[in-house]
Design an enzyme around this catalytic site. Structure first.
Site, mmCIF file in Angstrom:
data_model
loop_
_atom_site.group_PDB
_atom_site.id
_atom_site.type_symbol
_atom_site.label_atom_id
_atom_site.label_comp_id
_atom_site.label_asym_id
_atom_site.label_seq_id
_atom_site.Cartn_x
_atom_site.Cartn_y
_atom_site.Cartn_z
ATOM 1 N N GLN A 183 0.858 -1.183 0.000
ATOM 2 C CA GLN A 183 0.000 0.000 0.000
ATOM 3 C C GLN A 183 0.896 1.236 0.000
ATOM 4 O O GLN A 183 1.508 1.574 1.011
ATOM 5 C CB GLN A 183 -0.929 -0.048 1.207
ATOM 6 C CG GLN A 183 -1.778 -1.328 1.227
ATOM 7 C CD GLN A 183 -2.838 -1.354 0.149
ATOM 8 O OE1 GLN A 183 -3.705 -0.484 0.101
ATOM 9 N NE2 GLN A 183 -2.769 -2.318 -0.778
ATOM 10 N N ARG A 205 -4.218 3.169 5.104
ATOM 11 C CA ARG A 205 -3.538 3.987 4.113
ATOM 12 C C ARG A 205 -4.009 3.597 2.709
ATOM 13 O O ARG A 205 -4.517 2.485 2.484
ATOM 14 C CB ARG A 205 -2.031 3.857 4.229
ATOM 15 C CG ARG A 205 -1.486 2.488 3.933
ATOM 16 C CD ARG A 205 -0.001 2.332 4.318
ATOM 17 N NE ARG A 205 0.803 3.444 3.945
ATOM 18 C CZ ARG A 205 1.314 4.318 4.836
ATOM 19 N NH1 ARG A 205 1.133 4.124 6.134
ATOM 20 N NH2 ARG A 205 2.030 5.340 4.440
ATOM 21 N N ALA A 250 -11.560 1.871 4.913
ATOM 22 C CA ALA A 250 -10.640 1.141 4.042
ATOM 23 C C ALA A 250 -9.807 2.090 3.174
ATOM 24 O O ALA A 250 -10.012 3.308 3.178
ATOM 25 C CB ALA A 250 -11.427 0.171 3.172
ATOM 26 N N HIS A 251 -8.912 1.512 2.394
ATOM 27 C CA HIS A 251 -7.994 2.324 1.582
ATOM 28 C C HIS A 251 -8.717 3.153 0.522
ATOM 29 O O HIS A 251 -9.645 2.709 -0.107
ATOM 30 C CB HIS A 251 -6.897 1.484 0.931
ATOM 31 C CG HIS A 251 -7.300 0.256 0.229
ATOM 32 N ND1 HIS A 251 -6.372 -0.634 -0.265
ATOM 33 C CD2 HIS A 251 -8.504 -0.272 -0.063
ATOM 34 C CE1 HIS A 251 -6.993 -1.619 -0.827
ATOM 35 N NE2 HIS A 251 -8.278 -1.442 -0.729
ATOM 36 N N ASN A 252 -8.254 4.393 0.403
ATOM 37 C CA ASN A 252 -8.720 5.305 -0.632
ATOM 38 C C ASN A 252 -10.170 5.751 -0.486
ATOM 39 O O ASN A 252 -10.741 6.345 -1.402
ATOM 40 C CB ASN A 252 -8.470 4.719 -2.031
ATOM 41 C CG ASN A 252 -6.979 4.485 -2.269
ATOM 42 O OD1 ASN A 252 -6.480 3.369 -2.157
ATOM 43 N ND2 ASN A 252 -6.266 5.548 -2.524
#
Lengths: 339, 339, 339
Positions: C197, C217, C238-240
């Site tokens: 990530q 991240r 969660a990511h993004n």
């Protein structure tokens, strides 16, 4: 890293200048002149015409059906090639030399492998074994008699209780906890009597466990995660559960005691499993499913209720509370009409 | 431990050789010659013929209806007798002598009882009181003015904020957090304004709290867990909730602010309670239930939706989104037919 | 604190004796002679006749429609005035002078602002920046290259990974974790391949994040929480994901990867969002809603199923599993009757 070397590492073939320097990875739309990008779905093919990326990972087919004239990394599986490329650009500070922070507390009878890193304030209890090239962040706790394999990465603030067995290349994120007591109490006239949890946890190789995820120790016998299991954040694995090879759980899902889940399953977020169930291999659960019975056929299973505007849903939910009654009316009507 | 002494400790009567040495407990099917086993349900009676266990805990009735000739531990309640036996074989390293690790930070004005164990890097702030024979693992934080009772066990990496009151024989698992701020904000034209949480948390005796479970402090007045409450992992207890004696929560359930739950309730996994509700004593909730209204009658309550193959469920879920409409059609048909 | 000064600080007008000393805040029913109380809803107006409070925050209208003769703090918005008053009575021990505990590990190249407090055993890695008057509790981890703004409060045992950017006046509770790896793996014939990530996390000003909440991240690019976002305990981001200004999440809700949520939304407990969705501003979700599609109109949305006695619900749930079939019967009947 030179493009040619990167291509080799990810199993892609370069078409273009393989001598350029690559500094990172970015989405097609934002990649700059030293970053690579990838195109996993044809839907994004239009972005090829405007990308500034140094090179793009793509299939032969996409390459041929586009006008893209920049550097190409031809791959049968661009998403997999992208995954393989990411490890060269990870900003996480990996430690590769033997180091034990002076503030760490390491039992003299612990066995510490070669090139192991142990961060500040980490506590390693009696008879712990840590494999070669394992990196343990700061503030971790590794309980008595636990074994960590080789090349593991424990981020800061991980707790592993006593008598847990962890394989190689396992990654544990902050606030993961392995081996806490399973939830077991016997009712009695004086209230709940604790059932001490005498089993352990056995974790295979290549397992990754997310932040604030808990894998409880067994009551009698072990809780088991086989090789390649991946658990996202906030997952709960109760005592004596076993999870088969390469099964992956998204965040906030949980499994009650003694349920056996097969290999190569995928579990979306907020899925709940009752206890003492059997789930075979290759089963997939969509988000928020309640798994209250055995699943003995591979396939996709669901029970999550899709949202609606609250005023619409409220009416439906009220009707749902009388569904049995309505179906009885329906059956009577059908009988009357058929007579 | 000799079988005779074990029998006495768990309230069972030995039939057979009470002088043999017992080293552990295991399931009937896998117990070896020095381990005891138990049979809690008649369904397992066949396993008695093949078990290698040193002795088996079982009822008079099961003993008489089987051909089992090995050593017996006769008990009216084998599951309870098993629970009582587990504590003699717990591999967890209990500490029974006074010890404060040199790396711990203990405020000079804290009151530390007798035979208290305080692990590495643990922080005990001003005016904390720790009762006799309480064991606190490494990396814990005990905030200013908090009181821990006697014979408590805090595993490693537990956080207890300031001004929390905890009774005797309480067990807190890694990453349990007691007394963090309740979630309170007042809307204003400049965004949310924090409502500082001025209350505390009051926890009775014999409470056990699982890993990554959070019990928030009250806004005004305390959040309360009465004696014997058991909370599994990943449970959320919001500010000013109160939970009655011996009520048990399975993992991943949560209670919103100011809800009052009675005594002797059981809450399965992933159950959610809205705020400001009243739940009487002896209420039981099955997995994934949404508790959105008061429950004023004892009994069992549910709302979880059982899973189906995704293609079947999808059709049902779409229909569910128009249920009110269908019921209106049904009612019109019924009226027409009855006319 | 004198009543007059308190009134000024919270934007209220005193009617009565502004020179009395105020020592705290309590509910109307239990406030003593040195505590203030507030009345936010007319429903509680009867309690005014019996309260012992030193003064009561109330609206002009409530004051005029009651016989209350005690000291009044007249406010257009008593709940907001109460919120503003709470900060003067918070028992949490704030640290206002520069202090680094000798057991903390602070990288020599970290930039530490003025009047920063760093608690015992906290680890600050290379190139971290900590803004003025930020207070970091004990046992925290701040990873390489991370920036914390001014006047932040990190309670004990918080983990912030590397390369995270946090604004001013941010509050993080124990076991909050910012910047752990998003859950990304590419399937391959040899099992899952980790997608490292490479992105970070960007958190605005005035954000508060609860205990055991995880903000991952980004895979490429950042996960974003805008100014004024409030996350309760056990939330998973969660990511993004990006979350707009002043949006608030109650406990145990979670958002899958790349979903964009607008500003001024409220999310009740145990709500789950699928990935890659768009939610506009001013959307509100009730408890346990499954958000499986874009929400492009402001409003209130639901899908949680209200509880029933288990024997009633069981019948309805069985019928629900055949709902499509019943509706087909219904449609046939309707057609027959209309013909």
């Amino acid at each position: 890293m030179l493009l040619g070397k990167l291509a080799q590492s990810i199993g892609a073939a370069v078409e273009g200048d393989d001598s350029i320097e690559i500094t990172g990875i970015a989405p097609l739309a934002t990649a700059n002149k030293t970053q690579i990008a990838f195109i996993a779905r044809k839907a994004f093919i239009d972005q090829l015409s405007t990308t500034s990326a140094a090179a793009v990972i793509l299939t032969r087919e996409v390459a041929d059906s586009s006008q893209y004239v920049g550097n190409k990394l031809i791959s049968d599986n661009p998403y997999l090639a992208y995954a393989k490329a990411t490890r060269f650009f990870d900003p996480f500070p990996s430690k590769t030399e033997a180091f034990i922070h002076p503030s760490a507390t390491v039992a003299p009878n612990a066995t510490i492998g070669e090139r192991v890193y142990i961060g500040a304030n980490t506590v390693i209890e009696d008879h712990v074994v840590v494999g070669d090239e394992t990196q343990i962040g700061s503030g971790c706790f590794i309980g008595q008699g636990t074994t960590l394999g080789k090349n593991c990465l424990l981020h800061s603030n991980v707790s592993v209780y006593h008598d847990v067995d962890i394989g190689d290349r396992v990654i544990l994120h902050s606030f993961a906890v392995i081996g806490a007591d399973g939830f077991g109490f016997a009712p009695s006239s004086e209230g709940w009597v604790k059932i001490h949890q005498l089993g352990g946890v056995s974790i295979g190789d290549d397992v990754e466990i997310g932040s604030a995820t808990a894998v409880d120790r067994g009551a009698l016998g072990d809780t088991v995660l086989e090789d390649g299991v991946k658990l996202d954040n906030h997952v709960h694995i109760a005592h004596n559960v076993s999870i088969g090879k390469n099964t992956a759980f998204a965040a906030m899902s949980g499994v009650a005691g003694s349920t056996k889940i097969g290999a190569n399953c995928t579990v979306a977020g907020m899925v709940g499993f009752a206890g003492h169930l059997t789930i075979v291999d290759n089963v997939h659960f969509t988000g928020k499913t309640m798994v209250s019975s055995d699943v003995l056929e591979p396939g996709v299973y669901s029970s999550g209720v899709p949202l609606q505007p609250a005023n619409v849903w409220r009416k439906n939910a009220i009707r749902l509370g009388k569904l049995d009654e309505y179906v009885r009316v329906l059956n009577r009507l059908a009988k009357k009409l058929n007579d």
